[in-house]
Design an enzyme around this catalytic site. Structure first.
Site, PDB file in Angstrom:
ATOM      1  N   CYS A  86     -30.033   5.155  46.837  1.00 49.08           N
ATOM      2  CA  CYS A  86     -30.468   4.530  45.583  1.00 49.08           C
ATOM      3  C   CYS A  86     -32.485   4.819  45.737  1.00 49.08           C
ATOM      4  CB  CYS A  86     -30.462   3.476  46.634  1.00 49.08           C
ATOM      5  SG  CYS A  86     -31.261   2.027  45.658  1.00 49.08           S
ATOM      6  N   HIS A 195     -24.391   2.965  47.889  1.00 53.91           N
ATOM      7  CA  HIS A 195     -25.005   3.444  49.168  1.00 53.91           C
ATOM      8  C   HIS A 195     -23.593   3.304  50.565  1.00 53.91           C
ATOM      9  CE1 HIS A 195     -29.014   1.217  49.717  1.00 53.91           C
ATOM     10  NE2 HIS A 195     -28.488   0.993  48.414  1.00 53.91           N
ATOM     11  N   GLU A 197     -23.909   4.575  53.276  1.00 56.26           N
ATOM     12  CA  GLU A 197     -24.095   4.162  54.684  1.00 56.26           C
ATOM     13  C   GLU A 197     -23.856   2.668  55.445  1.00 56.26           C
ATOM     14  OE1 GLU A 197     -28.111   2.927  52.921  1.00 56.26           O
ATOM     15  OE2 GLU A 197     -26.559   4.154  52.557  1.00 56.26           O
TER      16      GLU A 197
END
Length: 227
Positions: A86, A195, A197
């Site tokens: 990002c 994302h 994560e």
């Protein structure tokens, strides 16, 4: 394996990154403040999402001049893994490690939802545990995620197989060629808007991001054996 999670003023996905590394794959991870000048002892660098320096001037434009950036550039030049997610992807384009730029979403709104991604290249150190063409579900959360590059750059990305992830079915932001993530020519620097994560636990929606981090660890361990 030890990961450095670079923190900028305005980062807000740094804790997610730390959690993904420490708790989900059981590797070492530490925060590195943007004012530091050394990455000694680290095996990989993670540039997390957020709004570095409040996104003033342009996303990633001020982070480009942080004290840690020359070391990140040197780290990448050594062939070590660098992942920008990002805002981290935006920073990687600003410092020239990746081509192109991230501009405003074509609908001019912030987008926050889980999207289907196609693994376009499963031969990188970040994707070797995925299948080529596999569709995975990963969240996005951005206002400037619209990847843009000129025709010559796009052709080069395609010819070099540098497009790693593409949006499948629906392009949420208007990115050229549905691009969601790319690597540098050497293959050790990955920038992506989604994302991974945030996709490491079933309880919060799925684990499709987990294999990205596991792939990095696998590639690193193989390199240690062959060193």
């Amino acid at each position: 394996m030890k990961f450095a999670v670079i923190q900028f003023p305005g980062s807000n996905c740094d804790l997610d990154m730390l959690h993904a590394i420490r708790d989900s794959i059981g590797e070492e991870a530490e925060y590195v403040w943007h004012a530091e000048t050394s990455l000694a002892g680290f095996d990989a660098v993670l540039l997390p999402g957020g709004f570095s320096y409040g996104d003033y001037l342009r996303t990633g434009a001020i982070a480009k001049f942080s004290s840690i950036m020359p070391e990140v550039l040197r780290f990448a030049e050594m062939g070590k893994p660098v992942l920008g997610v990002c805002n981290g992807f935006q920073i990687l384009t600003e410092i020239g490690l990746l081509p192109g730029a991230l501009i405003r979403n074509n609908n001019l709104h912030f987008i926050c939802k889980t999207v289907p991604l196609r693994v376009a290249n499963a031969s990188t150190m970040f994707t070797e545990l995925y299948e080529e063409g596999e569709i995975i579900q990963v969240p996005v959360a951005h206002g400037e995620g619209n990847y843009y590059c000129d025709d010559e750059t796009l052709l080069k990305l395609k010819e070099n197989n540098q497009i790693v992830f593409t949006y499948d079915s629906v392009n949420p932001n208007g990115s050229r060629a549905d691009i969601a993530g790319i690597v540098n020519e050497r293959g050790n620097v990955l920038g992506m808007m989604p994302h991974p994560e945030r996709a490491v636990e079933e309880i919060i929606g799925g684990t499709d991001g987990l294999r990205l981090f596991e792939s990095v660890v696998k590639a690193w361990k193989e390199e240690q054996v062959n060193a």
